[in-house]
Scaffold this motif. Structure first.
Motif, PDB file in Angstrom:
ATOM      1  N   MET A  79       0.838  -1.195   0.000  1.00 25.63           N
ATOM      2  CA  MET A  79       0.000   0.000   0.000  1.00 25.63           C
ATOM      3  C   MET A  79       0.874   1.246   0.000  1.00 25.63           C
ATOM      4  O   MET A  79       1.831   1.335   0.769  1.00 25.63           O
TER       5      MET A  79
ATOM      6  N   VAL B 157      -1.557   6.543   1.330  1.00 26.64           N
ATOM      7  CA  VAL B 157      -2.827   5.854   1.591  1.00 26.64           C
ATOM      8  C   VAL B 157      -2.817   5.234   2.980  1.00 26.64           C
ATOM      9  O   VAL B 157      -3.790   5.321   3.733  1.00 26.64           O
ATOM     10  N   ARG B 158      -1.728   4.583   3.317  1.00 22.75           N
ATOM     11  CA  ARG B 158      -1.601   3.960   4.644  1.00 22.75           C
ATOM     12  C   ARG B 158      -1.692   5.006   5.750  1.00 22.75           C
ATOM     13  O   ARG B 158      -2.332   4.795   6.779  1.00 22.75           O
ATOM     14  N   GLU B 159      -1.073   6.152   5.524  1.00 24.33           N
ATOM     15  CA  GLU B 159      -1.097   7.210   6.535  1.00 24.33           C
ATOM     16  C   GLU B 159      -2.511   7.734   6.750  1.00 24.33           C
ATOM     17  O   GLU B 159      -2.925   7.961   7.884  1.00 24.33           O
ATOM     18  N   GLN B 160      -3.266   7.909   5.664  1.00 25.97           N
ATOM     19  CA  GLN B 160      -4.655   8.355   5.806  1.00 25.97           C
ATOM     20  C   GLN B 160      -5.485   7.304   6.542  1.00 25.97           C
ATOM     21  O   GLN B 160      -6.379   7.646   7.326  1.00 25.97           O
ATOM     22  N   GLN B 161      -5.195   6.054   6.314  1.00 25.33           N
ATOM     23  CA  GLN B 161      -5.875   4.974   7.023  1.00 25.33           C
ATOM     24  C   GLN B 161      -5.609   5.066   8.522  1.00 25.33           C
ATOM     25  O   GLN B 161      -6.514   4.881   9.344  1.00 25.33           O
ATOM     26  N   MET B 162      -4.381   5.366   8.889  1.00 24.87           N
ATOM     27  CA  MET B 162      -4.031   5.531  10.296  1.00 24.87           C
ATOM     28  C   MET B 162      -4.731   6.753  10.888  1.00 24.87           C
ATOM     29  O   MET B 162      -5.226   6.715  12.020  1.00 24.87           O
TER      30      MET B 162
ATOM     31  N   ASP C  41      -7.544   8.068   9.853  1.00 22.53           N
ATOM     32  CA  ASP C  41      -8.961   7.737   9.995  1.00 22.53           C
ATOM     33  C   ASP C  41      -9.212   7.009  11.312  1.00 22.53           C
ATOM     34  O   ASP C  41     -10.149   7.327  12.056  1.00 22.53           O
ATOM     35  N   ALA C  42      -8.370   6.033  11.596  1.00 27.05           N
ATOM     36  CA  ALA C  42      -8.520   5.265  12.837  1.00 27.05           C
ATOM     37  C   ALA C  42      -8.273   6.147  14.055  1.00 27.05           C
ATOM     38  O   ALA C  42      -9.002   6.062  15.056  1.00 27.05           O
TER      39      ALA C  42
ATOM     40  N   ALA D 159      -6.662   0.489  12.617  1.00 23.60           N
ATOM     41  CA  ALA D 159      -6.092   0.768  11.298  1.00 23.60           C
ATOM     42  C   ALA D 159      -5.609  -0.488  10.596  1.00 23.60           C
ATOM     43  O   ALA D 159      -5.337  -0.463   9.389  1.00 23.60           O
TER      44      ALA D 159
END
Length: 219
Positions: free
Chosen positions: A9, A13-18, A20-21, A43
């Motif tokens: 990933m 993208v991974r950072e935005q996922q983190m 979000d969590a 996440a």
């Protein structure tokens, strides 16, 4: 058989996922009670990876504040079309504000409650966001009021005070709407319009309320 390779990933993208969590955990549990373990689990990543990307809990919280503040300001600005009448501009801006805060309650909790109560660096981030919204509303009120009754000398402090009062009322109403079942963004916006527009409409029509004279000191 060899190990199955999965597509890596992208970091962004991974950072935005983190984030979000983190916003969800901070919004639900509060800054102090939230743990990096919970955030990493939600996440779907390891805790060391969260630290690798975002350094510390403080930096993670700051990143959440900045992202959500930017999103809120952009939502309000995008909702207002300056070629429309003043009341329509205010109505559209309020609807955009309440729609965004209603759709992102955890983000609003982070901005309105958590960031303001956990230290100056966090509070300063939110204050910058709020100042931008107040400036936007100030300009909206100033242009509309001056054009409506041809008063180019309408005092700056009067316009600024109206904007501060309106933004403060919107913030409180958003917090109430997010915890009151059945209150839509449209209903919240209508409530504030009914509260504010009678006064703003009179001001723009050249009919400001006049305070009674101050009592004279006894001699």
């Amino acid at each position: 058989m060899g190990a199955v390779k999965t597509k890596r990933m992208p970091r962004a993208v991974r950072e935005q996922q983190m984030l979000d969590a983190a916003v969800e955990i901070f919004g639900r549990r509060g800054y102090m009670a939230a743990s990096m373990d919970e955030i990493a689990e939600l996440a779907g990543v390891s805790k060391p990876l969260v630290y690798l990307y975002l350094n510390s809990k403080e930096d993670l919280f700051t990143a959440c504040i900045r992202r959500e503040a930017k999103a809120l300001v952009e939502a309000v600005r995008a909702g207002v079309h300056t070629d429309l009448p003043a009341d329509r501009q205010l109505w559209d801006g309020l609807q955009a504000f309440f729609a965004h805060t209603g759709q992102h309650p955890h983000a609003w909790s982070v901005l309105h409650l958590q960031a303001r109560t956990h230290g100056e660096p966090f509070a300063a981030e939110v204050a910058a966001m709020r100042a931008e919204i107040v400036a936007f509303v100030t300009q909206l009120i100033a242009v509309a009021a001056r054009e409506a009754h041809r008063a180019p000398d309408l005092p700056e402090h009067e316009v600024a005070g109206l904007a501060e009062a309106l933004v403060g009322a919107a913030e409180s109403l958003a917090a109430w709407a997010n915890t009151t079942e059945g209150v839509s963004a449209r209903q919240a916006a209508a409530t504030l319009m009914n509260f504010a527009w009678a006064g703003l409409g009179n001001l723009m029509g050249g009919r400001p309320w006049t305070a009674p004279p101050e009592p004279q000191p006894l001699t």
